[in-house]
Design an enzyme around this catalytic site. Structure first.
Site: not given
Length: 262
Positions: A61, A85, A89, A93, A96, A179, A191
């Site tokens: 980038l 992350k 976390s 995840k 969950r 991501e 946001a």
């Protein structure tokens, strides 16, 4: 400008946090405990790969941004934010989703362990940078969600793309998901405030609902303002105009292998 929202991977800290979850890992000196120690080692190695993938994408980038400056006297990227992350976390995840604490479960089911947020100046820049990055021969587009052309009900707008990029280690190339969220300055500004409101739990329900509606109205107003400013920018700058969002390589063996857990 690149902003790391977390410091670089600290293996000692990861080891300590995983050990703190010892009741789930079986770190008790038994044979089960030895498997837990192996898991910690595998987890740290996998996090190193995620970190490498994140830096591979961010370097690409940066190069694209520099090329735009040379070719069009325009920097499309205002700044980048990178983050891995956290251990808590990741484990949360997995809990969950009812998944085991294994590196395989992480690789097959979590595609946002490594993340980059690309804050662009204009909407054209979002699509131009995303497409130029997607066209590079050594990376694959795994999944695309265009919340700019199709905003969420609460007004959220952003372009989410999951890429697979090779990380070259002594054992060979490891295609690893990252991501990337592309958004404009205005989208990011909105946001950030919406995120703060969502986790503000001590507000009365009526006040929360009032602010949510106001933010929805603001999202629509910002979209109109961005459209007008984009028109002016196009008239005074020769940079490429934005097109459609990238498309996932549905038939790619890399994509199918990476998303095998989905």
């Amino acid at each position: 400008m690149i902003l790391d929202r977390q410091k670089r991977m600290n293996t000692a800290e990861i080891r300590a946090r995983l050990t703190a979850a010892g009741h789930s890992l079986g770190l008790d000196g038994t044979e089960e405990g030895e498997r837990g120690v192996d898991l910690i080692t595998d987890f740290i190695n996998q996090m190193q790969i995620y970190e490498g993938a994140m830096y591979e994408i961010s370097t690409k980038l940066e190069i694209l941004d520099s090329e735009f400056q040379v070719q069009f006297s325009h920097n499309p990227i205002h700044h980048l934010e990178r983050r891995l992350k956290s251990t808590e976390s990741i484990l949360g995840k997995l809990d969950r989703r009812g998944l085991p604490y294994t590196v395989e479960a992480i690789r097959d089911n979590l595609f946002d362990v490594a993340g980059i947020r690309v804050i662009c100046n204009y909407r054209d820049d979002v699509y131009s940078v995303a497409n130029y990055l997607s066209a590079q021969s050594d990376i694959q587009v795994l999944r695309v969600k265009d919340y700019i052309r199709n905003p969420k009900q609460n007004g959220y707008r952003s372009l989410h793309v999951i890429y697979a990029v090779p990380v070259f280690l002594s054992s060979g190339a490891h295609y690893t998901p990252v991501e990337v969220q592309f958004r404009t300055i205005a989208m990011d500004y909105w946001a950030s405030l919406e995120h703060a409101l969502r986790y503000k739990t001590d507000l009365p329900d009526d006040k929360h609902a009032e602010h949510s509606q106001t933010l929805l109205d603001c999202a629509r107003a910002l979209q109109n303002v961005e459209t007008q400013m984009q028109t002016i920018h196009r008239d005074i700058n020769g940079a490429p105009q934005g097109g459609e969002a990238p498309t996932a390589n549905e038939d790619s063996p890399i994509r199918n292998a990476t998303l095998k857990g989905q």
